[in-house]
Design a protein around this motif. Structure first.
Motif, PDB file in Angstrom:
ATOM      1  N   ILE A  30       0.607  -0.951   0.306  1.00 59.41           N
ATOM      2  CA  ILE A  30      -0.116   0.182  -0.033  1.00 59.41           C
ATOM      3  C   ILE A  30       0.819   1.197  -0.128  1.00 59.41           C
ATOM      4  O   ILE A  30       0.586   2.143  -0.033  1.00 59.41           O
ATOM      5  CB  ILE A  30      -0.977   0.135   1.548  1.00 59.41           C
ATOM      6  CG1 ILE A  30      -2.049  -1.354   1.182  1.00 59.41           C
ATOM      7  CG2 ILE A  30      -1.882   1.952   1.661  1.00 59.41           C
ATOM      8  CD1 ILE A  30      -3.060  -1.492   2.928  1.00 59.41           C
ATOM      9  N   THR A  52      -5.871   4.927   5.049  1.00 57.34           N
ATOM     10  CA  THR A  52      -5.136   4.959   4.234  1.00 57.34           C
ATOM     11  C   THR A  52      -4.951   7.025   3.694  1.00 57.34           C
ATOM     12  O   THR A  52      -5.927   7.002   3.183  1.00 57.34           O
ATOM     13  CB  THR A  52      -4.804   4.341   2.654  1.00 57.34           C
ATOM     14  OG1 THR A  52      -5.115   2.533   3.040  1.00 57.34           O
ATOM     15  CG2 THR A  52      -3.952   4.268   2.357  1.00 57.34           C
ATOM     16  N   GLN A  64      -5.216   4.675  -7.853  1.00 56.68           N
ATOM     17  CA  GLN A  64      -6.513   3.630  -7.123  1.00 56.68           C
ATOM     18  C   GLN A  64      -5.838   1.958  -8.048  1.00 56.68           C
ATOM     19  O   GLN A  64      -6.871   1.575  -8.019  1.00 56.68           O
ATOM     20  CB  GLN A  64      -7.536   4.107  -7.716  1.00 56.68           C
ATOM     21  CG  GLN A  64      -8.329   4.978  -6.617  1.00 56.68           C
ATOM     22  CD  GLN A  64      -7.911   4.691  -4.934  1.00 56.68           C
ATOM     23  OE1 GLN A  64      -9.084   3.580  -4.372  1.00 56.68           O
ATOM     24  NE2 GLN A  64      -6.496   4.678  -3.941  1.00 56.68           N
ATOM     25  N   ILE A  67      -4.277  -0.778  -5.753  1.00 54.93           N
ATOM     26  CA  ILE A  67      -4.844  -0.622  -4.058  1.00 54.93           C
ATOM     27  C   ILE A  67      -5.967  -1.336  -4.776  1.00 54.93           C
ATOM     28  O   ILE A  67      -5.554  -2.537  -3.955  1.00 54.93           O
ATOM     29  CB  ILE A  67      -5.550   0.954  -4.010  1.00 54.93           C
ATOM     30  CG1 ILE A  67      -3.720   2.070  -3.586  1.00 54.93           C
ATOM     31  CG2 ILE A  67      -6.392   0.650  -2.871  1.00 54.93           C
ATOM     32  CD1 ILE A  67      -4.198   1.329  -2.363  1.00 54.93           C
TER      33      ILE A  67
END
Length: 94
Positions: A30, A52, A64, A67
């Protein structure tokens, strides 16, 4: 303006090994996707929330795709699933 995402997860078990995988494998993934800070918070016997933080909305939006892949990987490899996710600009904090 800082930007944060919040995802809520459930798992079928909770072990030290699960925590280690989260800390040692998924946290760095992440961070590597562009996060400036990540907190994994146990919210129940078999539930947790991932907060986050990003420097701004542009950084969050750029991350994104990565993620989404990380979330999919976590759901595939571990006995867990994401129940919900939300995001927004931080208007107060320290």
């Amino acid at each position: 303006m800082a930007y944060s995402t919040i995802s809520n997860w459930v798992t079928t078990e909770w072990t030290d090994a699960l925590e280690a995988v989260a800390r040692d494998k998924f946290l760095p993934l992440i961070m590597g996707a562009g996060a400036s800070r990540v907190q994994m918070i146990r919210t129940g016997e078999y539930s947790f929330t991932v907060v986050t933080e990003y420097t701004d909305e542009a950084a969050a939006l750029a991350a994104q795709e990565k993620i989404a892949a990380i979330r999919g990987k976590a759901a595939d490899e571990l006995p867990m699933s994401m129940e919900s996710a939300t995001a927004g600009g931080v208007f107060a904090g320290n």
